[in-house]
Design an enzyme around this catalytic site. Structure first.
Site, PDB file in Angstrom:
ATOM      1  N   HIS A 274      47.730  20.768 -11.248  1.00 12.63           N
ATOM      2  CA  HIS A 274      47.053  21.513 -10.189  1.00 12.63           C
ATOM      3  C   HIS A 274      45.562  21.661 -10.476  1.00 12.63           C
ATOM      4  CE1 HIS A 274      48.053  24.191 -13.434  1.00 12.63           C
ATOM      5  NE2 HIS A 274      47.234  25.090 -12.967  1.00 12.63           N
ATOM      6  N   CYS A 275      45.106  21.019 -11.570  1.00 13.41           N
ATOM      7  CA  CYS A 275      43.691  21.198 -11.924  1.00 13.41           C
ATOM      8  C   CYS A 275      42.905  19.896 -11.813  1.00 13.41           C
ATOM      9  CB  CYS A 275      43.581  21.706 -13.365  1.00 13.41           C
ATOM     10  SG  CYS A 275      44.407  23.240 -13.661  1.00 13.41           S
ATOM     11  N   ILE A 276      43.234  18.965 -12.740  1.00 13.22           N
ATOM     12  CA  ILE A 276      42.364  17.798 -12.916  1.00 13.22           C
ATOM     13  C   ILE A 276      42.254  16.919 -11.669  1.00 13.22           C
ATOM     14  CG2 ILE A 276      41.819  15.858 -14.425  1.00 13.22           C
ATOM     15  CD1 ILE A 276      41.775  18.680 -15.722  1.00 13.22           C
ATOM     16  N   VAL A 278      42.542  17.800  -8.699  1.00 15.52           N
ATOM     17  CA  VAL A 278      42.192  18.636  -7.538  1.00 15.52           C
ATOM     18  C   VAL A 278      40.757  19.146  -7.624  1.00 15.52           C
ATOM     19  CG1 VAL A 278      42.700  20.844  -6.401  1.00 15.52           C
ATOM     20  CG2 VAL A 278      44.568  19.337  -7.132  1.00 15.52           C
ATOM     21  N   ASP A 279      40.412  19.696  -8.773  1.00 11.39           N
ATOM     22  CA  ASP A 279      39.123  20.399  -8.886  1.00 11.39           C
ATOM     23  C   ASP A 279      37.906  19.528  -8.548  1.00 11.39           C
ATOM     24  OD1 ASP A 279      40.748  22.452  -9.579  1.00 11.39           O
ATOM     25  OD2 ASP A 279      40.209  22.478 -11.699  1.00 11.39           O
TER      26      ASP A 279
END
Ligand code: SAJ
Length: 439
Positions: A274-276, A278-279
């Protein structure tokens, strides 16, 4: 475990040791339990009533033994599906997801919903902290106007708004919510001081005060974009070195002997979580709106998003060596979660691999010991039984222990090691067509 019933909540006055945490997922729940351990009364709030019921019964909405242990011991915490406990809290921390839509456009729906819920119960003197990962500008141009409009209060005067981007790393045995360094920014000096003091009171990590809330927002998208471009770098090397006949993992390990100015990243079948993945889009889209095209970040995203396709091509190449094609071939995909030994499968490349295999006519089986909901088989053995080919898409410890014979005895001819987690030479010696990612 003490639960505050409705009538006690009404009688609870705001004290400086009461916090509300909105969003009880991978980020909010560990934070809520940490604050409780450090002497705060915590109101845990989440719109997911099933999650609230589970938490009230001592259950977790996700797999994490450490969090489960802390939950079992927590005494001064309540769980509520409505926002009214915000009114009893001196600090309100918002930890809701910040996903992207199919077209990679940021989706602030959860942040907007949480801001509206908080604003409806906002009181003078409160501090609101957003931990969700957002691009610069969201706190001041999205959250703050909602808080002011609905509450009728003024930011920087009646209440304070700060941003302390979350740095939860699921499955990390070393860095956790209690010891990781944090950065914090706020719309005003008092808000910054109060937010920094709060984190200093509950964590052992260094708390860096940023000059603006925008700078704090920028830190998180920059640190995760940094990781994404470095993964893209080694993923591109993997595709190049496949043609050059060079083992990219060996080369990366060689480069990593340099004690400075090199940080090892490793190629794989894709970038999930949910981070790399997406951010970077939050920064790309925000900069685009302000007249700048992040060509490099966008290219890195394209490279990483194409790795599931490359993985399926590796499988196709391997099947060709045994005079087979994907169409009509039984393929076992081992691993659905996006990284080893956790049950989180958000944005997992496994889903792209499975979809692509099915589109090309393969008969696909799936097994992940942490994700039964997406598994078609209940064990490695049953998934491999009768499979001609295997794609290892997650480097679970269980899969790393597999020997070549575990595959040979089931008639497997081709193994694509999507996480380069198997002993390549041993598989080749056993007569298996081994295809790694860059090796
Ligand atoms: N991946 C690679 N090659 C690498 C590293 C990761 O392909 O060298 C893939 C993983 O397989 C996974 C995805 O990228 O599918 C993300 O992996 P991750 O290790 O970055 O895991 P995350 O998504 O949990 O990232 C978190 C992030 N933490 C926060 O956002 C607070 C990130 O900032 C951390 O750098 C990362 O953990 C970490 O270092 O473990």
């Amino acid at each position: 475990m003490l639960y505050i019933t409705d009538n006690i909540m009404r009688n609870t006055t705001i004290t400086n040791k009461t916090v509300a945490v909105v969003g009880l997922g991978y980020v909010g729940l560990p934070l809520a339990l940490l604050a409780e351990r450090k002497g705060f009364f915590v109101h845990g709030i989440d719109i997911d009533t099933k999650k609230i019921e589970k938490l009230r019964g001592g259950g977790l909405p996700f797999l994490d033994h450490e969090v489960a242990r802390h939950l079992a011991k927590a005494e001064n915490i309540s769980f509520s599906a409505d926002f009214s406990p915000v009114a009893e809290s001196s600090i309100v921390i918002v930890c809701v997801p910040t996903p992207v839509r199919e077209n990679h456009i940021p989706d602030l729906t959860p942040v907007i919903g949480a801001s509206e819920g908080v604003a409806a119960h906002l009181k003078k003197g409160q501090l609101v902290i957003l931990e969700s990962t957002v691009n610069p500008g969201v706190c001041e141009s999205v959250v703050l106007p909602i808080l002011e409009k609905i509450s009728g209060l003024r930011a920087g005067i009646d209440f304070h708004l700060a941003h302390c981007p979350e740095r939860i790393n699921p499955g990390d045995k070393k860095w956790n919510v209690e010891n990781i360094n944090r950065v914090v920014g706020a719309t005003d000096a008092e808000g910054l001081q109060r937010a920094a003091s709060f984190y200093e009171s509950i964590t052992t990590g260094a708390i860096k005060r940023m000059s603006t809330i925008k700078a704090a927002e920028a830190v998180k998208v920059v640190e995760n974009s940094f990781r994404d471009i470095n993964i893209a770098f080694v993923n591109e090397l993997a595709r190049s070195f496949t043609k050059l006949g060079i083992d990219v993992v060996e080369v990366i390990d060689g480069a990593a002997t340099k004690p400075f100015a090199f940080m090892a990243h490793y190629p794989g079948c894709g970038v999930g979580g949910h981070c790399i993945p997406v951010d970077p889009y939050y920064l790309i889209e925000y900069a685009k709106k302000n007249g700048f095209e992040h060509d490099f970040l966008a290219l890195a995203r394209r490279i990483n998003n194409d790795m599931p396709h490359f993985t399926v091509e590796r499988l196709s190449d391997g099947l060709n060596e045994v005079m087979r094609s994907l169409k009509g071939t039984t393929v076992a995909v081992l691993g659905v979660s996006y990284k080893p030994d956790i049950d989180d499968c958000r944005e997992s490349p496994s889903f792209d691999i499975i979809r692509s295999l099915k589109e090309r006519g393969a008969d696909v089986r799936v097994f992940d010991p942490f994700v039964p909901a997406h598994s078609t088989h209940a064990s490695v053995e049953s998934a491999l039984d009768g499979a001609v080919a295997v794609v290892v898409a997650t480097g679970h410890s269980l899969f790393k222990e597999l020997t070549p014979n575990d595959f040979v005895k089931q008639g497997v001819k081709v193994v694509v090691d999507g996480r380069n987690c198997l002993p390549k030479e041993k598989f080749i010696e056993a007569g298996i067509i081994y295809k790694g990612i860059g090796r």
